[in-house]
Design a protein around this motif. Structure first.
Motif, PDB file in Angstrom:
ATOM      1  N   ARG A 136      -6.158   8.963  -4.767  1.00  0.00           N
ATOM      2  CA  ARG A 136      -5.921   7.445  -4.958  1.00  0.00           C
ATOM      3  C   ARG A 136      -6.470   6.991  -3.675  1.00  0.00           C
ATOM      4  O   ARG A 136      -7.145   5.728  -3.544  1.00  0.00           O
ATOM      5  CB  ARG A 136      -4.683   6.891  -5.169  1.00  0.00           C
ATOM      6  CG  ARG A 136      -4.205   7.147  -6.533  1.00  0.00           C
ATOM      7  CD  ARG A 136      -2.766   6.527  -6.685  1.00  0.00           C
ATOM      8  NE  ARG A 136      -1.858   7.118  -7.603  1.00  0.00           N
ATOM      9  CZ  ARG A 136      -0.493   6.806  -7.766  1.00  0.00           C
ATOM     10  NH1 ARG A 136      -0.119   5.807  -7.085  1.00  0.00           N
ATOM     11  NH2 ARG A 136      -0.018   7.414  -8.656  1.00  0.00           N
ATOM     12  N   LEU A 138      -8.543   7.556  -1.367  1.00  0.00           N
ATOM     13  CA  LEU A 138      -9.827   7.943  -1.050  1.00  0.00           C
ATOM     14  C   LEU A 138      -9.954   9.121  -0.028  1.00  0.00           C
ATOM     15  O   LEU A 138     -10.463   9.274   1.091  1.00  0.00           O
ATOM     16  CB  LEU A 138     -10.400   6.764  -0.073  1.00  0.00           C
ATOM     17  CG  LEU A 138     -10.536   5.417  -0.338  1.00  0.00           C
ATOM     18  CD1 LEU A 138     -10.894   4.293   0.586  1.00  0.00           C
ATOM     19  CD2 LEU A 138     -10.921   5.106  -1.846  1.00  0.00           C
ATOM     20  N   PRO A 194      -2.198  -1.241   5.490  1.00  0.00           N
ATOM     21  CA  PRO A 194      -3.027   0.025   4.903  1.00  0.00           C
ATOM     22  C   PRO A 194      -3.806  -0.321   3.739  1.00  0.00           C
ATOM     23  O   PRO A 194      -4.618   0.177   3.431  1.00  0.00           O
ATOM     24  CB  PRO A 194      -1.772   0.967   4.695  1.00  0.00           C
ATOM     25  CG  PRO A 194      -0.808   0.629   5.582  1.00  0.00           C
ATOM     26  CD  PRO A 194      -0.776  -1.024   5.637  1.00  0.00           C
ATOM     27  N   MET A 216       3.900   5.456   0.302  1.00  0.00           N
ATOM     28  CA  MET A 216       3.219   4.099   0.683  1.00  0.00           C
ATOM     29  C   MET A 216       3.331   3.043  -0.572  1.00  0.00           C
ATOM     30  O   MET A 216       3.826   1.839  -0.310  1.00  0.00           O
ATOM     31  CB  MET A 216       1.711   4.038   0.773  1.00  0.00           C
ATOM     32  CG  MET A 216       1.403   4.676   2.240  1.00  0.00           C
ATOM     33  SD  MET A 216       2.122   3.544   3.557  1.00  0.00           S
ATOM     34  CE  MET A 216       1.646   2.061   3.421  1.00  0.00           C
ATOM     35  N   ALA A 222     -12.590   5.209  -6.554  1.00  0.00           N
ATOM     36  CA  ALA A 222     -11.864   6.805  -6.919  1.00  0.00           C
ATOM     37  C   ALA A 222     -11.454   6.919  -8.371  1.00  0.00           C
ATOM     38  O   ALA A 222     -11.717   8.070  -8.916  1.00  0.00           O
ATOM     39  CB  ALA A 222     -10.717   6.902  -6.006  1.00  0.00           C
ATOM     40  N   ILE A 231      -2.159  14.104  -4.650  1.00  0.00           N
ATOM     41  CA  ILE A 231      -1.828  12.324  -4.741  1.00  0.00           C
ATOM     42  C   ILE A 231      -3.042  11.675  -3.590  1.00  0.00           C
ATOM     43  O   ILE A 231      -2.918  10.242  -4.021  1.00  0.00           O
ATOM     44  CB  ILE A 231      -0.460  12.042  -4.277  1.00  0.00           C
ATOM     45  CG1 ILE A 231      -0.137  12.398  -3.030  1.00  0.00           C
ATOM     46  CG2 ILE A 231       0.354  12.709  -5.297  1.00  0.00           C
ATOM     47  CD1 ILE A 231       1.395  11.982  -2.443  1.00  0.00           C
ATOM     48  N   ASN A 283       0.076   8.659   3.875  1.00  0.00           N
ATOM     49  CA  ASN A 283       1.399   8.659   4.358  1.00  0.00           C
ATOM     50  C   ASN A 283       1.593   9.209   5.624  1.00  0.00           C
ATOM     51  O   ASN A 283       2.413   8.748   6.387  1.00  0.00           O
ATOM     52  CB  ASN A 283       2.074   9.535   3.374  1.00  0.00           C
ATOM     53  CG  ASN A 283       2.313   8.968   1.888  1.00  0.00           C
ATOM     54  OD1 ASN A 283       2.416   7.737   1.688  1.00  0.00           O
ATOM     55  ND2 ASN A 283       2.475   9.797   0.897  1.00  0.00           N
ATOM     56  N   HIS A 314      -3.395   1.001  -7.300  1.00  0.00           N
ATOM     57  CA  HIS A 314      -4.897   1.794  -7.297  1.00  0.00           C
ATOM     58  C   HIS A 314      -4.961   2.660  -6.257  1.00  0.00           C
ATOM     59  O   HIS A 314      -5.566   3.682  -6.174  1.00  0.00           O
ATOM     60  CB  HIS A 314      -6.000   0.717  -7.257  1.00  0.00           C
ATOM     61  CG  HIS A 314      -7.130   1.208  -7.445  1.00  0.00           C
ATOM     62  ND1 HIS A 314      -7.635   1.563  -8.595  1.00  0.00           N
ATOM     63  CD2 HIS A 314      -8.219   1.524  -6.301  1.00  0.00           C
ATOM     64  CE1 HIS A 314      -8.861   2.250  -8.367  1.00  0.00           C
ATOM     65  NE2 HIS A 314      -9.164   2.018  -7.079  1.00  0.00           N
ATOM     66  N   TYR A 315      -4.420   1.996  -5.009  1.00  0.00           N
ATOM     67  CA  TYR A 315      -4.729   2.927  -3.662  1.00  0.00           C
ATOM     68  C   TYR A 315      -3.490   3.640  -3.083  1.00  0.00           C
ATOM     69  O   TYR A 315      -3.713   4.503  -2.137  1.00  0.00           O
ATOM     70  CB  TYR A 315      -5.158   1.911  -2.836  1.00  0.00           C
ATOM     71  CG  TYR A 315      -6.657   1.210  -2.727  1.00  0.00           C
ATOM     72  CD1 TYR A 315      -7.620   2.135  -2.849  1.00  0.00           C
ATOM     73  CD2 TYR A 315      -6.824  -0.124  -3.127  1.00  0.00           C
ATOM     74  CE1 TYR A 315      -8.985   1.499  -3.020  1.00  0.00           C
ATOM     75  CE2 TYR A 315      -8.104  -0.644  -3.311  1.00  0.00           C
ATOM     76  CZ  TYR A 315      -9.087   0.253  -3.211  1.00  0.00           C
ATOM     77  OH  TYR A 315     -10.537  -0.171  -3.512  1.00  0.00           O
ATOM     78  N   PHE A 316      -2.382   3.254  -3.424  1.00  0.00           N
ATOM     79  CA  PHE A 316      -1.157   3.752  -2.677  1.00  0.00           C
ATOM     80  C   PHE A 316      -0.739   5.145  -3.281  1.00  0.00           C
ATOM     81  O   PHE A 316      -0.403   4.822  -4.646  1.00  0.00           O
ATOM     82  CB  PHE A 316      -0.115   2.791  -2.502  1.00  0.00           C
ATOM     83  CG  PHE A 316      -0.502   1.968  -1.271  1.00  0.00           C
ATOM     84  CD1 PHE A 316      -1.316   2.249  -0.338  1.00  0.00           C
ATOM     85  CD2 PHE A 316       0.566   0.931  -1.185  1.00  0.00           C
ATOM     86  CE1 PHE A 316      -1.599   1.534   0.553  1.00  0.00           C
ATOM     87  CE2 PHE A 316       0.264   0.047   0.029  1.00  0.00           C
ATOM     88  CZ  PHE A 316      -0.636   0.258   0.970  1.00  0.00           C
ATOM     89  N   PRO A 317      -0.339   6.084  -2.749  1.00  0.00           N
ATOM     90  CA  PRO A 317       0.274   7.175  -3.341  1.00  0.00           C
ATOM     91  C   PRO A 317       1.515   6.997  -3.185  1.00  0.00           C
ATOM     92  O   PRO A 317       1.857   6.030  -2.514  1.00  0.00           O
ATOM     93  CB  PRO A 317      -0.532   8.347  -2.218  1.00  0.00           C
ATOM     94  CG  PRO A 317      -0.416   7.657  -1.146  1.00  0.00           C
ATOM     95  CD  PRO A 317      -1.131   6.355  -1.383  1.00  0.00           C
ATOM     96  N   LEU A 323      -7.602   0.461   3.226  1.00  0.00           N
ATOM     97  CA  LEU A 323      -8.054   1.362   2.041  1.00  0.00           C
ATOM     98  C   LEU A 323      -9.207   0.506   1.243  1.00  0.00           C
ATOM     99  O   LEU A 323     -10.163   0.895   0.972  1.00  0.00           O
ATOM    100  CB  LEU A 323      -7.009   1.944   1.330  1.00  0.00           C
ATOM    101  CG  LEU A 323      -6.132   2.901   2.004  1.00  0.00           C
ATOM    102  CD1 LEU A 323      -4.949   3.155   1.234  1.00  0.00           C
ATOM    103  CD2 LEU A 323      -7.214   4.129   2.352  1.00  0.00           C
ATOM    104  N   LEU A 333       7.773   8.859   5.089  1.00  0.00           N
ATOM    105  CA  LEU A 333       6.684   8.938   4.745  1.00  0.00           C
ATOM    106  C   LEU A 333       5.735  10.075   5.625  1.00  0.00           C
ATOM    107  O   LEU A 333       4.986  10.703   4.967  1.00  0.00           O
ATOM    108  CB  LEU A 333       5.600   7.697   5.331  1.00  0.00           C
ATOM    109  CG  LEU A 333       6.078   6.415   4.598  1.00  0.00           C
ATOM    110  CD1 LEU A 333       5.237   4.983   5.018  1.00  0.00           C
ATOM    111  CD2 LEU A 333       5.603   6.478   3.218  1.00  0.00           C
TER     112      LEU A 333
END
Lengths: 63, 570
Positions: free
Chosen positions: A34, A36, B196, B348, B317, A31, A41, B342-345, B200, A20
């Protein structure tokens, strides 16, 4: 049983943490729209790497 | 349709997890020498590990996704499944019941019934439990296959077969220890993957205060008071004031007493983890150690659902919308995948999905290890081949693992074609389970209870559950699998209310019948019941333990903290 469980758990968390971290440092910053705008990571990879290393260290010290 | 695209980094994380899972199995192989090593981990596991496994064995992916779905549907009242429906029972099993489970040297829960009562009570419990675990593991396999195929576009059959194969390998190699170790691993992954997400989501919602304000709006548009989704007890004044359709008495008795104690105190799937502990003190601490994280888990699994429903239809977002079911209603079951996507790149996202996959697999492994033990000790050794060598039973355990997993896969395929069969089976299992706690309560704390009493009590309790279900129906449901098949004489405001009251009736019937039959049948000699009944068993010594390792003080701290949580989120 003779296998100290902190060893595999710690190593797994540490490896995932490092992956990560790598993604957080070298990956495309777009990226994180998403999440915010937070580089989750990088932050969470750091947390996991430290936690994992701590567990491995604790297991090593006792044996 | 909700779709998630995985990147190379996500597959890397998933792959490394799989390597570790199999690696743990391989590392444990050399310790599997006797059947006791394979089925009971040689009673050698430290308390922190059995404790976390005790917690995770119940934390299958269906539980995780189901709790998030309930969080979206019912709000914070879902946490009653933890604070009312788990913690008190976990304290009870650790403080009061574990001395008999562990102290009697029984190798399984049905075997305790055999020692305390008789062969037919054990047989009834062993066979129903064995069938139930195989189908539960099949149902979770099916749920996993359908999730992976809709979400990631993987092949349904291939994902089922691959995960069944992995579980098969690591149980064959390391037995119960493998399953327990992987459950602990899964616990860490769930925390690492979901914390996390909650962070978020809460940030996106603007913090706890803004979240409850939004939930208030959602609740009012649904026709409830503004606190219906954001406070845990106030909406329970009446069945009409909360989306669960349940009032406080049904909640306390149905969930808090009958269902919760019936599960946490008698289900071999969780009790087996404590039986593997390395000492009586560790066995008693197992559920108590599990209780600490358990009381915090609503934050990880229920809060995402609350966040999702609060933000649904708003401009986050990238905008935020629940996927819809075919009938146009919101598909709450998709809460967790929705939030992850929706939130994790990338990165993650891989960790979040790995956590989910880990809980599918360890949920299945838990069922399989409980099944192979009950099959080998309580069915095979008792009714098929009595006096074989230990090596033979170890071999049988491995065979049972293979055909247990084979049957699970078959059950998953069956579920794919006949969804109703699975609903029907789960209903029957609920009938069988509902009265169980009455049997154990009387068995452990009333020396006069007899085998005939226990068996007939269980039978009547099961029939009472079926009869109650057949005579009642939730509001708006069609007669059939939902109830009313004996003629609907009474209507409940919701399915949950009906379930709770079915359990209450089953428990009461079992309790009364067991007492009545016990009074008119011959009791066993007191000498035979030593170590099996409370009044005839010496208390395990604890003088040499530090106070924070004693079950009593630990239990009090846990109950105090849980009460505090109830007050905070009142």
């Amino acid at each position: 049983m003779g296998l100290d469980l902190r060893l595999p758990i710690g190593s797994l968390l540490a490896i995932i943490g490092v992956i990560l971290l790598g993604q957080g440092i070298f990956g495309d910053a777009a990226i994180y729209q998403r999440s915010l705008g937070i580089n989750i990571n990088l932050i969470w990879g750091g947390v996991l790497a430290v936690t994992g290393a701590g567990l491995v260290f604790a297991a090593r010290r006792r044996t | 349709m909700l779709r998630i695209q995985l990147a190379a980094v996500d597959y890397a994380i998933l792959g490394i997890y799989l390597v570790f899972v199999l690696g743990i199995g391989i590392a444990l192989k050399r310790f599997m020498k006797t059947s006791s090593d394979f089925f009971l981990s040689g009673r050698s596991i430290p308390a922190w590990i059995t404790g976390l496994a005790f917690l995770s064995a119940n934390l299958g992916a269906q539980e995780v996704m189901g709790m998030a779905a309930s969080g979206a549907k019912y709000g914070i009242a879902t946490s009653h499944f933890y604070w009312v429906g788990a913690i008190p029972a976990m304290v009870f099993v650790g403080v009061f019941m574990m001395p008999f489970y562990y102290g009697s040297r029984a190798r399984s829960v049905p075997e305790y019934l055999k020692l305390r009562f008789d062969e037919k009570t054990r047989g009834f419990n062993a066979i129903s439990f064995a069938v139930m675990t195989v189908f539960s593991s099949g149902i979770s396999l099916y749920a996993m296959g359908s999730l992976l195929s809709t979400l990631l576009g993987w092949d349904f059959r291939a994902s089922i077969q691959l995960s069944a194969l992995i579980v098969l390998c690591y149980i064959l190699l390391g037995g119960l220890t493998s399953a327990i170790y992987n459950e602990v691993l899964q616990f860490f992954l769930i925390v690492a993957g979901f914390l996390p997400l909650v962070f978020l989501g809460l940030k996106d919602a603007g913090g706890w205060g803004k979240l409850t304000a939004r939930l208030g709006q959602v609740a009012t548009t649904q026709g409830y008071g503004p606190e219906a989704l954001s406070s845990s007890w106030r909406p329970l004044v009446a069945t009409s004031a909360n989306p669960m359709g349940i009032e406080w008495f049904g909640m306390l008795m149905g969930l808090g007493f009958v269902l919760s104690f019936g599960y946490w105190c008698t289900d071999f799937l969780v009790v087996q983890r404590a039986m593997a502990a390395n000492s009586m003190a560790a066995a008693r601490r197992t559920p108590l150690i599990a209780a600490f994280p358990k009381m915090m888990f609503p934050m990880l699994v229920i809060l995402p659902g609350m966040i999702a429903i609060a933000l649904n239809g708003t401009q986050g977002a990238n905008g935020f919308n629940f996927p819809l079911k075919e009938d146009g209603s919101l598909n709450f079951d998709m809460t967790i995948p929705l939030m992850l996507g929706h939130y994790f790149p990338p990165g993650m996202l891989g960790l979040g999905l790995t956590a989910l996959l880990a809980s599918f697999m360890s949920g299945m492994a838990g069922n399989v290890t409980a099944f192979n033990t009950v099959w080998t000790y309580d069915i095979y050794q008792s009714y098929i081949k009595r006096d074989a060598s230990d090596g033979h039973y170890l071999w049988m355990g491995r065979m049972a693992t293979v055909f247990g997993i084979g049957l699970s896969v078959a059950a998953a395929y069956l579920a794919m074609h006949f969804n109703n069969i699975m609903d029907f089976l789960q209903l029957v299992f609920a009938f069988v389970n509902a009265p169980l706690f009455a049997t154990f309560l009387l068995g452990m704390f009333w020396k006069r209870a007899t085998g005939h009493g226990a068996f007939l009590g269980l039978l009547m309790g099961t029939l009472a559950a079926a009869a109650h279900h057949g005579l009642t129906i939730p509001k708006g449901a069609a007669i059939g699998i939902k109830g009313g098949w004996l003629g609907a004489v009474s209507t409940y405001p919701s399915e949950m209310a009906q379930n709770f009251w079915t359990a209450i009736w089953a428990w009461s019937a079992c309790f009364v019948v067991t007492i009545v039959i016990s009074m008119i049948t011959a009791p066993r000699a007191e000498a035979e019941l030593k170590g099996l009944v409370y009044s005839l068993t010496e208390r395990p010594p604890e003088e040499n333990l530090a106070w924070y390792k004693r079950p009593g003080p630990l239990g009090c701290i846990i109950l105090g903290l849980t009460a505090l949580l109830n007050v905070i989120f009142w």
